[in-house]
Scaffold this motif. Sequence first.
Motif, PDB file in Angstrom:
ATOM      1  N   GLN A 119       0.838   6.679  -0.488  1.00 41.54           N
ATOM      2  CA  GLN A 119       0.087   5.142  -1.066  1.00 41.54           C
ATOM      3  C   GLN A 119       1.323   4.903  -0.832  1.00 41.54           C
ATOM      4  N   LEU A 120       2.589   5.250  -1.026  1.00 38.02           N
ATOM      5  CA  LEU A 120       3.279   3.692  -0.619  1.00 38.02           C
ATOM      6  C   LEU A 120       4.770   5.304  -0.580  1.00 38.02           C
ATOM      7  N   TYR A 121       5.317   4.535   1.119  1.00 36.00           N
ATOM      8  CA  TYR A 121       6.301   4.935   0.802  1.00 36.00           C
ATOM      9  C   TYR A 121       7.508   4.100   1.408  1.00 36.00           C
ATOM     10  N   ILE A 122       8.916   4.518   0.899  1.00 39.14           N
ATOM     11  CA  ILE A 122      10.153   4.006   1.281  1.00 39.14           C
ATOM     12  C   ILE A 122      10.972   4.257   1.997  1.00 39.14           C
ATOM     13  N   ALA A 123      11.168   3.701   2.775  1.00 34.05           N
ATOM     14  CA  ALA A 123      12.315   3.454   3.894  1.00 34.05           C
ATOM     15  C   ALA A 123      13.738   3.292   3.189  1.00 34.05           C
ATOM     16  N   ALA A 124      15.011   4.168   3.093  1.00 33.52           N
ATOM     17  CA  ALA A 124      15.795   3.685   2.678  1.00 33.52           C
ATOM     18  C   ALA A 124      16.828   3.788   3.978  1.00 33.52           C
ATOM     19  N   GLY A 125      18.011   2.697   4.637  1.00 42.60           N
ATOM     20  CA  GLY A 125      18.709   3.134   5.486  1.00 42.60           C
ATOM     21  C   GLY A 125      17.582   3.888   7.016  1.00 42.60           C
ATOM     22  N   ILE A 126      16.600   3.184   6.789  1.00 39.43           N
ATOM     23  CA  ILE A 126      16.075   4.303   7.753  1.00 39.43           C
ATOM     24  C   ILE A 126      15.736   2.548   9.442  1.00 39.43           C
ATOM     25  N   SER A 127      16.107   2.955  10.651  1.00 41.88           N
ATOM     26  CA  SER A 127      15.668   1.756  11.295  1.00 41.88           C
ATOM     27  C   SER A 127      14.371   1.459  11.621  1.00 41.88           C
ATOM     28  N   GLY A 128      13.670   2.709  11.507  1.00 46.62           N
ATOM     29  CA  GLY A 128      11.969   2.266  11.996  1.00 46.62           C
ATOM     30  C   GLY A 128      11.779   2.384  13.940  1.00 46.62           C
ATOM     31  N   ALA A 129      12.371   3.817  13.988  1.00 45.45           N
ATOM     32  CA  ALA A 129      12.193   3.580  15.249  1.00 45.45           C
ATOM     33  C   ALA A 129      10.767   4.410  15.164  1.00 45.45           C
ATOM     34  N   ILE A 130      10.470   4.218  16.740  1.00 44.85           N
ATOM     35  CA  ILE A 130       8.819   4.345  17.070  1.00 44.85           C
ATOM     36  C   ILE A 130       8.795   5.873  17.146  1.00 44.85           C
ATOM     37  N   PHE A 152      11.415  -3.268   9.606  1.00 44.86           N
ATOM     38  CA  PHE A 152      10.959  -4.555   8.348  1.00 44.86           C
ATOM     39  C   PHE A 152       9.505  -5.146   8.948  1.00 44.86           C
ATOM     40  N   GLU A 153       9.548  -5.133  10.222  1.00 44.73           N
ATOM     41  CA  GLU A 153       7.956  -5.199  10.542  1.00 44.73           C
ATOM     42  C   GLU A 153       6.897  -5.298  10.415  1.00 44.73           C
ATOM     43  N   LEU A 154       7.110  -3.568   9.620  1.00 44.71           N
ATOM     44  CA  LEU A 154       6.477  -2.889   9.795  1.00 44.71           C
ATOM     45  C   LEU A 154       5.725  -2.836   7.509  1.00 44.71           C
ATOM     46  N   ALA A 155       7.544  -3.175   6.776  1.00 44.99           N
ATOM     47  CA  ALA A 155       7.240  -2.766   5.835  1.00 44.99           C
ATOM     48  C   ALA A 155       6.793  -4.012   5.141  1.00 44.99           C
ATOM     49  N   ASP A 156       6.111  -3.885   4.116  1.00 39.69           N
ATOM     50  CA  ASP A 156       5.106  -4.773   3.509  1.00 39.69           C
ATOM     51  C   ASP A 156       5.652  -5.083   2.011  1.00 39.69           C
ATOM     52  N   PHE A 157       7.002  -4.487   1.455  1.00 40.42           N
ATOM     53  CA  PHE A 157       8.113  -5.553   0.817  1.00 40.42           C
ATOM     54  C   PHE A 157       9.420  -4.572   2.169  1.00 40.42           C
ATOM     55  N   ILE A 207       4.089  -0.270   2.207  1.00 41.46           N
ATOM     56  CA  ILE A 207       5.445   0.043   3.221  1.00 41.46           C
ATOM     57  C   ILE A 207       6.571  -0.657   2.184  1.00 41.46           C
ATOM     58  N   VAL A 208       8.013   0.337   1.655  1.00 35.58           N
ATOM     59  CA  VAL A 208       9.136  -1.098   0.799  1.00 35.58           C
ATOM     60  C   VAL A 208       9.926  -0.145   2.669  1.00 35.58           C
ATOM     61  N   ALA A 209      11.218  -1.062   3.191  1.00 39.19           N
ATOM     62  CA  ALA A 209      12.184  -1.254   2.890  1.00 39.19           C
ATOM     63  C   ALA A 209      13.027  -1.646   2.991  1.00 39.19           C
ATOM     64  N   VAL A 210      14.545  -0.558   2.773  1.00 39.77           N
ATOM     65  CA  VAL A 210      15.530  -1.032   2.128  1.00 39.77           C
ATOM     66  C   VAL A 210      16.600  -0.995   3.228  1.00 39.77           C
ATOM     67  N   ASN A 211      17.063  -2.039   3.574  1.00 41.27           N
ATOM     68  CA  ASN A 211      18.053  -1.908   5.312  1.00 41.27           C
ATOM     69  C   ASN A 211      19.204  -2.868   5.631  1.00 41.27           C
TER      70      ASN A 211
END
Length: 317
Positions: free
Chosen positions: A256-267, A291-296, A279-283
């Motif tokens: 339901q929730l994925y938090i990606a920290a320090g991940i660039s988002g490679a395919i 960030f193209e994929l993240a909701d927040f 999807i929440v990204a911290v970068n």
Amino acid sequence: MSEILVLVEHVEGQVKKVTLELLTLARTLGTPSAVWAGPGYSAEAQAKLAEHGAEKVYVADSADISDYVVAPKAELLAQLVSEKSPAAVLVAATAEAKEIAGRLAIKIDSGVLTDAVGVGDGLVADQSIFGGGVNVHSRVTKGTPIIAVRPNATPVEAAAGAGTEERVSVTVSDAARAARVVERVKEEKGARPELTEAAIVVSGGRGVGSAENFAVIERLADSLGAAVGASRAATDAGWYPHQFQVGQTGKTVSPQLYIAAGISGAIQHRAGMQTAKTIVAVNKDPEAPIFELADFGVVGDLHQVVPQLTDEISKRK
Ligand SMILES: Cc1cc2nc3c(=O)[nH]c(=O)nc-3n(C[C@H](O)[C@H](O)[C@H](O)COP(=O)(O)OP(=O)(O)OC[C@H]3O[C@@H](n4cnc5c(N)ncnc54)[C@H](O)[C@@H]3O)c2cc1C
């Protein structure tokens, strides 16, 4: 209503959450019947399946089923398909169940769809393909549709079914006895939920910086009751064990929730997580593809952002 067979995933007699998801989904498609393969069946298991809508529970609990890798389970399902003529067979999109689905498809000469994230009217599956880069709607056009659905794709809803038990005896063929399980080693299990089953996953990447720093990710995960994941860069660096790698060559998660920290988002990373609901990204790089994929998204140093987030969550508990 037509019968939908659901292969039960269970460990030490406990029904796994994904099965309750499949029963919930099956109720929207027809009348669910659970199929229990292998030892460990109990009145408690039956009650759990019934609570989630199983009208029938087919039980084949001989040791033969679990003593030989996956082939007997495919034989059991093939037998049930020929006896009951269900409208479809649903299995979890786990490595084992996908192999069972493939073997079953050969046996009953049917089409199979894997990695579905939903199944709608006409048994049309919403399927995530090409490493998760493309979503398609697919329908099996031959035989009894066999559909492997990803864990966490369907929110569990209870709704009582009769749960009528029906014993099934299956004769395991010599061919299915070709590969025997000789030993089972119980993996040390921490307090965190299993990665592929977790409703919340917190993952760290190269930006975490070191194995010790993964404590920051673990603390956030624990404050949320989440599983911990990692990018391949982090696992290859030895900062976190490989079994927690998320992505094309790691685990596929659909929380339901994925938090990606320090991940660039490679395919290749996206392939394993992009069907997450939120999807929440911290970068620290505002141009990071995640960030193209993240909701927040939070643009900042994870070593500042993540501990603050953990504190806020802990305060609100
Ligand atoms: C065949 C193949 C299969 C692969 N399979 C997988 C797979 O299953 N899973 C997988 O993950 N990868 C896989 N990869 C690797 C993938 O291509 C990437 O190399 C990998 O995902 C990168 O991991 P990363 O995002 O952690 O690291 P990087 O791409 O190096 O990104 C690190 C990110 O952290 C940010 N950052 C750095 N410091 C901080 C900080 N202090 N605070 C906040 N942000 C910070 C940076 O801005 C950067 O965006 C595969 C590659 C191939 C070729």
